[in-house]
Design an enzyme around this catalytic site. Sequence first.
Site, PDB file in Angstrom:
ATOM      1  N   LYS A 180       0.834  -1.204   0.000  1.00  0.00           N
ATOM      2  CA  LYS A 180       0.000   0.000   0.000  1.00  0.00           C
ATOM      3  C   LYS A 180       0.867   1.251   0.000  1.00  0.00           C
ATOM      4  O   LYS A 180       0.667   2.169  -0.812  1.00  0.00           O
ATOM      5  CB  LYS A 180      -0.924   0.003   1.218  1.00  0.00           C
ATOM      6  CG  LYS A 180      -1.682   1.306   1.400  1.00  0.00           C
ATOM      7  CD  LYS A 180      -2.336   1.387   2.757  1.00  0.00           C
ATOM      8  CE  LYS A 180      -2.797   2.796   3.065  1.00  0.00           C
ATOM      9  NZ  LYS A 180      -3.340   2.942   4.436  1.00  0.00           N
ATOM     10  N   ASP A 199      -6.906   0.979   0.745  1.00  0.00           N
ATOM     11  CA  ASP A 199      -7.040   1.292   2.164  1.00  0.00           C
ATOM     12  C   ASP A 199      -8.443   0.896   2.610  1.00  0.00           C
ATOM     13  O   ASP A 199      -9.152   0.179   1.895  1.00  0.00           O
ATOM     14  CB  ASP A 199      -6.757   2.775   2.422  1.00  0.00           C
ATOM     15  CG  ASP A 199      -7.891   3.681   1.937  1.00  0.00           C
ATOM     16  OD1 ASP A 199      -8.732   3.224   1.128  1.00  0.00           O
ATOM     17  OD2 ASP A 199      -7.939   4.844   2.371  1.00  0.00           O
TER      18      ASP A 199
END
Length: 282
Positions: A180, A199
């Site tokens: 991420k 997310d």
Amino acid sequence: MVRGITPRQPAKTGRHEGTRRVQSTIVRKPASKGRGRQARAPVATRAVSKLKSATRGYNPLAPSRVVEILKRLDQTYPDVTCALHHNSAWELVVATILSAQCTDVRVNIVTPELFKKYPTVQDFARLKPEQMEPDIRTTGFFRNKAKSLVGAAKKVVENFGGQVPDEMDQLLTLPGVARKTANVVLGTWFKKNVGVVVDTHVTRISNRLELSSGTDARKIEQDLMKVVPQEKWTLFSHQIIWHGRKICIARNPKCAECPLENVCHAGDKTWSTVEIHKNARL
């Protein structure tokens, strides 16, 4: 055919013509018992048959539907970018690591003083984690984050000449940097669409829009990479994140204001003009 971008608004009376209540009750009527008459199917059975007929052939991943979703996101959030304040690749790495289990607002309060105190990656690399802990305490999990930041800084200085690498496999060698964070840095700073940032907002809304049924970030990313054009991966992530903050709020989505309302069948919608799919939710 998908309707225009402007969603239908609820009537002030509370009775919305043409809408379907999210939690409706189907009234059952007893079958006719008259002699010589064929009993009619209960209302509940007819309603289920009608619903199956209405949704037959529905494909949430149909290219035309995905294109429409992307078009509406472009119109609503044309120029959005990462909400974390930064002036370099290293500052973005720091801010993204600090954002884990913390709001971007809080991170943006902490980082100005942090970067003023430690202006360069070399300054971070010279620290011991405990020296940084008081500066980032309010972001939560500050001990682990301090270790990651100091470790990542040392790696950047020792292995990459003080420059944050711009390749996925190299970024993933930095302590505290998972996929991420790497996607955020590559897409936002280096303008490389290598992957999709997943997310909590992207996870939740991808399920609501039926673009993925996964709960694992890696699975969701792979699903999205198959249907969203690569040149839009970074922008799409930012658009969904902003949409989750402003309209598709987890506890109380503003469905009546949503530009995606009539292409969204989420099971927990607060208002709807389309059929609800109970599994379209996380």
